[in-house]
Design a protein around this motif. Structure first.
Motif, PDB file in Angstrom:
ATOM      1  N   LYS A  65       0.819  -1.215   0.000  1.00 12.95           N
ATOM      2  CA  LYS A  65       0.000   0.000   0.000  1.00 12.95           C
ATOM      3  C   LYS A  65       0.847   1.257   0.000  1.00 12.95           C
ATOM      4  O   LYS A  65       0.325   2.361  -0.128  1.00 12.95           O
ATOM      5  N   PHE A  83       1.414   6.475  14.675  1.00 12.97           N
ATOM      6  CA  PHE A  83       0.024   6.038  14.770  1.00 12.97           C
ATOM      7  C   PHE A  83      -0.103   4.796  15.658  1.00 12.97           C
ATOM      8  O   PHE A  83      -0.965   4.708  16.528  1.00 12.97           O
ATOM      9  N   LYS A 122     -13.670  -0.505   8.565  1.00 15.30           N
ATOM     10  CA  LYS A 122     -13.626  -0.151   7.159  1.00 15.30           C
ATOM     11  C   LYS A 122     -14.545   1.026   6.849  1.00 15.30           C
ATOM     12  O   LYS A 122     -14.234   1.891   6.048  1.00 15.30           O
ATOM     13  N   GLU A 123     -15.686   1.033   7.538  1.00 16.88           N
ATOM     14  CA  GLU A 123     -16.656   2.102   7.293  1.00 16.88           C
ATOM     15  C   GLU A 123     -16.031   3.463   7.549  1.00 16.88           C
ATOM     16  O   GLU A 123     -16.218   4.397   6.793  1.00 16.88           O
ATOM     17  N   MET A 125     -12.902   4.305   7.433  1.00 17.55           N
ATOM     18  CA  MET A 125     -11.933   4.621   6.390  1.00 17.55           C
ATOM     19  C   MET A 125     -12.650   5.124   5.129  1.00 17.55           C
ATOM     20  O   MET A 125     -12.220   6.053   4.480  1.00 17.55           O
ATOM     21  N   ASP A 126     -13.759   4.464   4.843  1.00 26.13           N
ATOM     22  CA  ASP A 126     -14.504   4.884   3.662  1.00 26.13           C
ATOM     23  C   ASP A 126     -15.098   6.272   3.872  1.00 26.13           C
ATOM     24  O   ASP A 126     -15.166   7.071   2.940  1.00 26.13           O
ATOM     25  N   ILE A 128     -13.794   8.638   5.709  1.00 23.34           N
ATOM     26  CA  ILE A 128     -12.684   9.590   5.568  1.00 23.34           C
ATOM     27  C   ILE A 128     -12.415   9.846   4.089  1.00 23.34           C
ATOM     28  O   ILE A 128     -12.131  10.965   3.682  1.00 23.34           O
ATOM     29  N   HIS A 129     -12.564   8.797   3.303  1.00 24.66           N
ATOM     30  CA  HIS A 129     -12.333   8.945   1.870  1.00 24.66           C
ATOM     31  C   HIS A 129     -13.337   9.867   1.194  1.00 24.66           C
ATOM     32  O   HIS A 129     -13.117  10.327   0.089  1.00 24.66           O
ATOM     33  N   GLN A 136      -8.773  15.005   4.404  1.00 23.04           N
ATOM     34  CA  GLN A 136      -8.366  13.639   4.780  1.00 23.04           C
ATOM     35  C   GLN A 136      -7.053  13.693   5.535  1.00 23.04           C
ATOM     36  O   GLN A 136      -6.894  13.091   6.585  1.00 23.04           O
ATOM     37  N   LYS A 137      -6.125  14.450   4.969  1.00 16.84           N
ATOM     38  CA  LYS A 137      -4.806  14.547   5.590  1.00 16.84           C
ATOM     39  C   LYS A 137      -4.914  15.145   6.986  1.00 16.84           C
ATOM     40  O   LYS A 137      -4.289  14.663   7.935  1.00 16.84           O
ATOM     41  N   ILE A 140      -6.357  12.641   9.465  1.00 14.06           N
ATOM     42  CA  ILE A 140      -5.363  11.617   9.811  1.00 14.06           C
ATOM     43  C   ILE A 140      -4.318  12.192  10.767  1.00 14.06           C
ATOM     44  O   ILE A 140      -3.977  11.591  11.791  1.00 14.06           O
ATOM     45  N   MET A 141      -3.812  13.375  10.410  1.00 13.46           N
ATOM     46  CA  MET A 141      -2.750  13.968  11.230  1.00 13.46           C
ATOM     47  C   MET A 141      -3.249  14.247  12.643  1.00 13.46           C
ATOM     48  O   MET A 141      -2.559  14.002  13.620  1.00 13.46           O
ATOM     49  N   PHE A 144      -5.139  10.443  14.132  1.00 19.47           N
ATOM     50  CA  PHE A 144      -4.321   9.236  14.186  1.00 19.47           C
ATOM     51  C   PHE A 144      -2.889   9.507  14.609  1.00 19.47           C
ATOM     52  O   PHE A 144      -2.218   8.647  15.147  1.00 19.47           O
ATOM     53  N   LEU A 145      -2.400  10.688  14.271  1.00 22.88           N
ATOM     54  CA  LEU A 145      -1.000  10.963  14.578  1.00 22.88           C
ATOM     55  C   LEU A 145      -0.859  11.970  15.713  1.00 22.88           C
ATOM     56  O   LEU A 145       0.248  12.356  16.077  1.00 22.88           O
ATOM     57  N   LYS A 186     -22.705   1.133  14.886  1.00 23.12           N
ATOM     58  CA  LYS A 186     -21.293   0.904  14.594  1.00 23.12           C
ATOM     59  C   LYS A 186     -20.484   2.183  14.733  1.00 23.12           C
ATOM     60  O   LYS A 186     -19.442   2.222  15.323  1.00 23.12           O
TER      61      LYS A 186
END
Lengths: 192, 363
Positions: A65, A83, A122-123, A125-126, A128-129, A136-137, A140-141, A144-145, A186
């Motif tokens: 990936k 992360f 997965k949901e 992640m989808d 976020i997409h 998105q960035k 994540i930052m 997650f970070l 969920k």
């Protein structure tokens, strides 16, 4: 052929074991440094080792990936380390907290906490997409970070207030979307 | 599948010398050793082997039957080497593979036996090699090469089909899969054969020698369609992942998780995916494999032929097959002795559950 500084990414993606040895050799100081910075305060040597191991295993399992060159690979490794270490930290702290008298000190769940818990959903992640690439960035930052708004602003060339308002909007959008997607139980209230 | 590892691409995490900590050689070795242990243990837990050994038996029977029946008519169709794929395509395998094939023409000669690789096709998951054996020696009707091409350290499995086309001439197709959690876009292949035999696993008459091949193969172009769907029955959940479409085939990735109870109740748990398109074409499963970290969660990959270019939708129906192995006798106390296999017309317990079909747009 042997793994070296120019072919290790490709060989890792081909599943060659010597490439894994190469990246441990090359990146263990960095992975250990980042993990220690986050997990150090817990003074738990075993947890730190487990986390480091998990980071490399994740790199091995998800090598396909990664997209980019050797320099970007370092950044990817650093991002995964951060992360993972945050994830380990939050889980460890949670275990500690539940061990205490949780009636007197109710654990306060932030959106960030809940999101990171849902990392494998997965949901999510989808969802976020569905955000714009820059959002998105940011998500994540931030989530997650664990990066501060000012750090994110610097990295993306935005102002701090722009980052803050984008985080606010993204969070709102994610919770709305979660309802739209009818992810009953969920993702809705539990996560956002 | 979209996940955090993909999303972490392109996110700049600044690192400086201060972020690193000194590490001793001992520490590195320890980490490497532990990782090797983990990735190798994972291989051992693979379900594929069990699947494949069953598949080999099935393929072996069906394969030789079909080859036997159609041998004469097809033998004339092989005047040159380029269409070995076509030769083996009468049961639905390898149709149009030759169009995607990369010509290699590699030759290795040892102990009076010449082995040449003709074509290779790699779809990211499975490597297909067509080859030819020429010799004055008598290798019987179906010689065995007893070796898989290696292209990763993640563990591999494969099948081969060889058939005699003329005195001293044999052609074959070999398929090899890897267990890595992701597909490869390019592979370095190493295929070392040290014995060709008339029976599988170096049995029968064995011709020792040294045939070695090294080459690189690029994966064919492909596109991936993410599919989210989940089916639940008592004790089991089946989840769809994605469909990957290559010019000559398509692969469906899905997984199942079972409760301990269901797992203990049955010897074999298979989930197949029946596929049809909106034009009414039915796609038989050409290969099916599964692997997992535990026996309770398995990732499946099923391979099918080429999607009809006019089809716009695929209709997928998961079929769960729970079955028990054969009883091959009884011990002194009258308890059944179980075989490790289940024969085709077995009368041991079996339950087949068809789940709700779903429709996937492929245009």
């Amino acid at each position: 052929m042997k793994t070296n500084g120019t072919n290790f990414v490709r060989r890792l993606q081909m599943g060659k074991e010597d490439a894994l040895e190469y990246i441990v050799d090359e990146y263990l100081p960095l992975v250990k440094g980042i993990s220690y910075k986050i997990l150090g305060p817990l003074s738990n040597e075993g947890l730190l080792e487990e986390c480091i191991n998990d980071i490399f295993l994740s790199i091995w399992n998800n090598a396909g990936k990664f997209k980019g060159d050797a320099i970007q690979f370092k950044s990817w490794v650093a991002a995964i380390s951060k992360f993972k270490a945050i994830d380990y930290y939050r889980k460890a702290v949670k275990i500690k907290e539940t061990g205490m008298d949780s009636l007197e000190f109710p654990v306060r769940h932030t959106v960030e906490d809940e999101i990171i818990q849902a990392e494998n959903e997965k949901e999510l992640m989808d969802l976020i997409h569905t955000l714009k690439p820059v959002d998105q960035k940011i998500v994540i930052m931030r989530f997650f970070l664990g990066m501060h708004s000012s750090e994110i602003a610097e990295s993306l060339g935005l102002s701090k207030s722009a980052v803050d308002s984008r985080i606010f909007r993204a969070r709102k959008k994610l919770s709305e979307k979660a309802e739209d997607f009818m992810l009953g139980g969920k993702l809705d209230e539990r996560y956002l | 599948m979209r996940d955090i590892y993909e999303l972490l691409n392109g996110i700049e995490v600044k690192t400086s010398a201060e972020d690193t900590l000194p590490v001793s050689e001992m520490e590195k070795k320890k980490v490497i050793k532990q990782l090797q242990h983990q990735i190798r243990t994972k291989k051992k837990r693979s379900y594929w082997k069990r699947m494949i050994s069953a598949a080999i038996i099935t393929f072996g029977l069906i394969g030789s039957l079909l080859v036997g029946l159609s041998f004469t008519s097809y033998a004339e169709d092989v005047p040159f080497l380029g269409n070995i794929f076509n030769f083996f395509s009468h049961d639905g395998h390898y149709v149009t593979y030759d169009e995607q094939a990369e010509k290699l023409d590699l030759v290795a000669e040892s102990n009076g036996i010449t082995l040449s690789i003709q074509d290779t096709v790699f779809d990211g998951r499975t490597l297909y090699i067509t080859f030819m054996i020429e010799t004055e020696k008598d290798l019987g009707e179906t010689p065995w090469l007893n070796s898989l091409p290696r292209f990763t350290d993640t563990g591999m499995s494969g099948t081969e089909r060889v058939t005699k086309i003329d005195e001293g001439k044999y052609i074959g197709v070999l398929e090899t899969n890897h267990y890595a959690g992701h597909d490869f876009s390019e592979i370095e292949v190493e295929w070392i054969i040290d014995g060709i035999s008339t029976e599988p696993n170096l049995e029968g008459t064995v011709f020792e020698g040294d045939w070695e091949f090294y080459f690189t193969v690029q994966a064919t172009e492909s596109r991936t369609i993410a599919v989210d769907n989940r089916w639940e029955i008592d004790g089991m959940t089946v989840t769809m992942d994605e469909i990957k479409i290559t010019p000559m085939s398509f692969m469906i990735y899905y997984n199942h998780s079972v409760t301990e109870k269901l797992y203990n109740d049955w010897d074999f748990i298979f989930v197949e995916m029946n596929v049809e398109d909106d034009l009414g074409n039915v796609y038989p499963t050409l290969a099916l494999g599964g692997y997992g970290d535990t026996d309770f969660d398995l990732n499946w990959m099923a391979t099918y032929g080429k999607v009809d270019p006019d089809a716009t939708q695929l209709i997928l129906t998961p079929v769960i097959e729970l079955s028990n192995s054969d009883t091959i006798g009884y011990d002194e106390d009258g308890n059944p002795i179980k075989a490790s296999y289940r024969s085709v017309d077995s009368d041991a317990d079996q339950e087949v559950i068809e789940l709700e079909p779903i429709t996937v747009e492929v245009k």
